[in-house]
Write an enzyme that holds these catalytic residues in place. Structure first.
Site, PDB file in Angstrom:
ATOM      1  N   GLU B  23       0.888  -1.177   0.000  1.00 26.05           N
ATOM      2  CA  GLU B  23       0.000   0.000   0.000  1.00 26.05           C
ATOM      3  C   GLU B  23       0.917   1.214   0.000  1.00 26.05           C
ATOM      4  OE1 GLU B  23      -2.865  -0.671   3.154  1.00 26.05           O
ATOM      5  OE2 GLU B  23      -3.396  -2.624   2.329  1.00 26.05           O
ATOM      6  N   HIS B 115      -2.923   3.663   5.030  1.00 24.91           N
ATOM      7  CA  HIS B 115      -3.300   2.505   4.210  1.00 24.91           C
ATOM      8  C   HIS B 115      -3.890   2.926   2.872  1.00 24.91           C
ATOM      9  CE1 HIS B 115      -2.925  -0.788   7.214  1.00 24.91           C
ATOM     10  NE2 HIS B 115      -3.021   0.218   8.060  1.00 24.91           N
ATOM     11  N   GLU B 177      -7.427   5.354   5.239  1.00 24.26           N
ATOM     12  CA  GLU B 177      -7.580   4.314   4.207  1.00 24.26           C
ATOM     13  C   GLU B 177      -8.009   5.003   2.923  1.00 24.26           C
ATOM     14  OE1 GLU B 177      -6.980   0.966   2.981  1.00 24.26           O
ATOM     15  OE2 GLU B 177      -7.752   0.378   4.946  1.00 24.26           O
TER      16      GLU B 177
END
Lengths: 330, 330
Positions: B23, B115, B177
């Site tokens: 990631e 992330h 995220e």
């Protein structure tokens, strides 16, 4: 050259997926076809599905020890087996025995190899060279039948270079490179396009086998010309990323001076090439380890003669009858 | 509960990337900050960058032996070391010693964990529970400062479940995220958003440390409620893919009867749940091995009291002062 290229029927056709185990359209389709191959059946032949790198597909990675799709060189295929051979070298030799041997009279007529890319390549048809009339007719037929996919043709080898991809084992080979799709993901939209492109290709082969003549045409192809790495700091780490104005712009003409990279501090790095070229495989995840941020291609036009199945016995066919735009054999 | 939650200053802050080594926004940013941490400096503190899973980041994979971001449970952290421990278990214990121990008075004040997802999650702010006023104030501040990012808050644990993520080591923890971004790729647009969200968070902490009072508010969060696996054939293989009308529709309400999967033969599988819920992490590549096609979340509203740094010495602060919409402690 004759006005019409005559070829034998193409009966031995393989559709290959999972050459890279994390490019999921091909993995998914081939696993499906191995259970139910009805979509691969035509009146004049049935295509054979193959999961080419089972170990990488099982692990969901590009390759287990070595990139399989770089293992089909004559050097590797002709080398004696060694206990130290990577898994993919052994597998390449096995595939060469199954569908080749490469360059032999016994080789399969056609291999279609299914790939995905994280780049915005759309529906890209990859051939190794620009000299095989059957391959170019397939591409032209796909462009004609599926114009809303805007299929583009990419030629991956430079003149004189050896081939290395799985489809080079057969007499004719085409890679279908569809994107953008992340590694490890099946997107329904990409899957549908992949399935359709394969089916249309099999239709073409069936029509050819039945004696339909396909007229000649002129066609644009994108010929690999150069590759560009990321800017890197002295420790080898990437120091700037693909510029937002280049990201997702595969097949859009890049001019000298256009931004190509952007540093975290806002520094813009422009394209320093001398002439406009077409970037492809922009920010493809798997190419980072190959030190490729994107590839530059040149658009060239080729003349392709008409194509027809031979109807009387001749000593052999000649697939290599494509002319460049000046009308010379290439 | 008091009208205003009083907290000690937050001076010990870590920004963590590469918890999943493929990631790339976090990997890229943290590697940059390890060379030049000037963007992590504020008047009242400096955040510490950490590449949390160096071995996975080096190989460009999610993890080397075990998902690091599932290793921060009390069971794992408190178990005696064993020579058979996976790399990530040893690393989790090491991080717990560096920034914890989890739940102790010595623990860091805040960990931000970076992330990416292949899902169309946009800018998603992940917290473990809905009870920590500081975390919710950070999220609210990001929403207020960066409304054009449409930041959404996702709560990953169900009530009563143990925590397992790296940021649970600190007293406050938030995961950022961001997606969609393929594994192994750095996209400039996502990178810029990630960098901005981190910087705005550090700004908030600095303002809090300086004594600014932040008023209370009501805020929507998406609480993990259920997870849905792909349809599978008897051999365990995925037999249908995420339906095109669901793909990329993270945080869009899914109603009973809406299509969720599509088979290669055109078979549509509808959502059979009893009530509308919000799908998230739709078709996330890394969740295939966890047998998750997508997660379903419930939108709930919580009341968050005002927040201020304590100005006189008290025995301890209370981060857990958030009320649900009925005004009860949760």
């Amino acid at each position: 050259m004759s006005d019409t290229v005559l070829v034998k029927s193409l009966h031995r056709v393989a559709v290959v997926g999972g050459t890279h185990g994390n490019e999921m359209s091909g993995v998914f389709l081939v696993k499906h076809w191995l259970k139910d191959s009805s979509h691969l059946v035509r009146d004049t032949f049935s295509a054979v599905p193959l999961l080419s790198n089972p170990k990488a597909s099982e692990k969901g990675v590009r390759y287990y020890e070595k990139d399989l799709n770089r293992c089909f060189t004559l050097d590797i295929l002709s080398a004696p087996d060694s206990p130290d051979d990577p898994y993919e070298v052994l597998r390449a030799k096995e595939i060469n025995r199954m569908f080749g041997p490469r360059g032999s009279a016994n080789a399969y007529d056609m291999i279609l190899d299914l790939h995905n890319t994280t780049s915005n390549m759309g529906v890209c048809l990859i051939i190794s060279r620009v000299q095989n009339a059957v391959e170019l007719h397939v591409c032209h037929y796909i462009q004609t039948r599926l114009p809303y996919y805007i299929p583009r043709i990419y030629v991956y080898t430079k003149p004189g270079a050896d081939l290395y991809s799985v489809d080079s084992v057969a007499r004719c080979g085409i890679g279908f490179e569809l994107g953008p799709q992340p590694q490890g993901v099946v997107r329904a939209d990409i899957l549908q396009k992949m399935k359709t492109v394969v089916e249309v290709t099999l239709d073409f082969i069936d029509h050819l086998n039945k004696g339909i003549e396909f007229p000649g045409f002129e066609i644009d192809v994108y010929q690999c010309a150069d590759q560009v790495d990321f800017p890197r700091s002295p420790d080898g780490e990437i120091s700037a990323v693909v510029h937002p104005s280049l990201q997702d712009k595969d097949f859009s003409l890049l001019h000298p001076g256009d931004p190509i990279f952007l540093g975290l501090d806002g520094q813009i790095i422009p394209y320093s090439g001398k002439k406009p070229l077409y970037p492809v495989f922009i920010n493809e995840a798997a190419y980072h380890e190959k030190k490729i941020a994107f590839i530059l291609a040149e658009k060239i036009q080729v003349s392709v003669p008409a194509l027809k199945r031979q109807t009387h016995k001749i000593s052999g066919d000649n697939l290599f009858s494509v002319l460049d735009k000046e009308g010379k054999d290439i």
